[in-house]
Enzyme design. Structure first.
Site, mmCIF file in Angstrom:
data_model
loop_
_atom_site.group_PDB
_atom_site.id
_atom_site.type_symbol
_atom_site.label_atom_id
_atom_site.label_comp_id
_atom_site.label_asym_id
_atom_site.label_seq_id
_atom_site.Cartn_x
_atom_site.Cartn_y
_atom_site.Cartn_z
ATOM 1 N N GLU A 27 0.835 -1.203 0.000
ATOM 2 C CA GLU A 27 0.000 0.000 0.000
ATOM 3 C C GLU A 27 0.870 1.253 0.000
ATOM 4 O OE1 GLU A 27 -1.729 0.818 3.878
ATOM 5 O OE2 GLU A 27 -3.645 1.326 2.958
ATOM 6 N N HIS A 29 2.536 4.559 0.895
ATOM 7 C CA HIS A 29 2.783 5.226 2.176
ATOM 8 C C HIS A 29 3.503 6.547 1.942
ATOM 9 C CE1 HIS A 29 1.442 1.631 4.279
ATOM 10 N NE2 HIS A 29 1.566 2.284 5.422
ATOM 11 N N ASP A 38 3.460 -1.618 6.246
ATOM 12 C CA ASP A 38 2.581 -2.266 7.224
ATOM 13 C C ASP A 38 3.073 -3.665 7.606
ATOM 14 O OD1 ASP A 38 1.105 0.016 7.147
ATOM 15 O OD2 ASP A 38 -0.625 -0.845 6.105
ATOM 16 N N HIS A 113 -2.061 -3.340 9.380
ATOM 17 C CA HIS A 113 -2.835 -2.636 8.346
ATOM 18 C C HIS A 113 -4.284 -2.504 8.833
ATOM 19 C CE1 HIS A 113 -4.227 -1.468 4.364
ATOM 20 N NE2 HIS A 113 -4.926 -2.579 4.196
ATOM 21 N N GLU A 115 -7.133 -1.779 7.680
ATOM 22 C CA GLU A 115 -8.284 -2.347 6.966
ATOM 23 C C GLU A 115 -8.401 -3.858 7.089
ATOM 24 O OE1 GLU A 115 -6.232 -0.014 6.046
ATOM 25 O OE2 GLU A 115 -7.057 1.367 4.574
ATOM 26 N N HIS A 168 -1.674 7.663 8.814
ATOM 27 C CA HIS A 168 -1.176 6.845 7.709
ATOM 28 C C HIS A 168 0.042 7.501 7.079
ATOM 29 C CE1 HIS A 168 -1.148 4.124 4.334
ATOM 30 N NE2 HIS A 168 -1.050 5.163 3.535
ATOM 31 N N GLU A 173 4.223 6.120 11.817
ATOM 32 C CA GLU A 173 4.828 5.119 10.918
ATOM 33 C C GLU A 173 6.201 5.575 10.418
ATOM 34 O OE1 GLU A 173 1.482 2.331 8.877
ATOM 35 O OE2 GLU A 173 1.605 4.338 8.041
HETATM 36 ZN ZN ZN Z 1 0.633 1.806 7.214
HETATM 37 MN MN MN Z 2 -2.185 0.296 5.904
#
Ligand code: ZN
Ligand code: MN
Length: 249
Positions: A27, A29, A38, A113, A115, A168, A173
């Protein structure tokens, strides 16, 4: 786990270790972090906690459920490659079934993650339903960030914590990556977007509305390895403590 032989694995299992399955995603970032954040963070945390509780870490799941605009920037970015929910459920259920066959009794799914949460839950629920009555397998499911105490968040966010969904590719992170995988962070590309302002509902098909062009949902400015290490250390010690209680108390 993937670096030892089946013979060594079998011998390790005899001691009743905690087995960790890190669950991530591929994904976007932002321009400054790699696509695999993630899974990397979940795996690195799992490794550190495993060392503390006498555990073993399975290879991470590098794909996850579809990115959503309000917590991951959504599916409109190149690089984000996601699974349908039924496939994520199926893959994780199959893996749990195999671990159960091996005789694993203590399993932790470390989710990195946002989701993935309910699909991992469904995989666990349906896997557990298939086990023979009395099978000793106990499973813990966790989003690693839940172990970050408020005191650390207060310390790190001078202007107030925007919430984990908007974090995010932002301060947390980025700082954690600086602590754990600094060679993969492009500090010269650090974005200062956000915090993104979203409605409280979602629209489909996804169109990327409200998502800053960089893909970052809140500013990453101020990220540092020292902050990252503080976050990682707090998460790992609290997760280790919780797992000790769940599995060995
Ligand atoms: Zn992430
Ligand atoms: Mn994620």
């Amino acid at each position: 786990m993937d670096r030892i032989s089946w013979v060594d694995y079998q011998a390790r299992l005899a001691a009743g270790p905690v087995l960790f399955l890190p669950c991530g995603a591929l994904e976007q970032h932002g321009p400054h972090l790699p696509l695999g954040v993630d899974a990397m963070l979940a795996a690195d945390i799992a490794c550190r906690v495993a060392a503390a509780v006498g555990g073993l870490v399975a290879p991470p799941l590098n794909y996850g459920y579809k990115s959503q605009a309000r917590c991951g920037g959504g599916q409109t970015f190149p690089g984000t490659a996601s699974l349908d929910g039924e496939h994520l459920i199926g893959v994780v259920r199959d893996i749990i079934r195999e671990f159960a066959r091996h005789g694993v009794e203590r399993l932790v799914l470390v989710d990195g993650h946002y989701e993935n949460q309910w699909f991992l839950t469904e995989a666990i629920e349906t896997a557990v339903r298939e086990l023979a009555p009395g099978h000793p397998l106990k499973i813990v499911r966790t989003e690693y960030w839940e172990f970050c105490p408020q005191s650390v968040l207060d310390d790190i966010f001078e202007n107030g914590f925007p919430g984990f969904a908007l974090e995010h590719a932002a301060l947390i992170e980025t700082s954690m990556m600086l602590a754990l995988r600094p060679e993969l962070v492009a500090m010269d590309k650090l974005p200062d977007d956000g915090p993104a302002a979203f409605p409280v509902h979602d629209c489909y098909p996804q169109d990327g509305r409200g998502v800053p062009p960089s893909g970052v949902l809140a500013s990453a400015v101020g990220a540092s390895a020292a902050k990252g290490e503080k976050i990682v250390a707090a998460i790992c010690s609290r997760m280790a403590e919780a797992l000790q209680k769940e599995f060995f108390a």
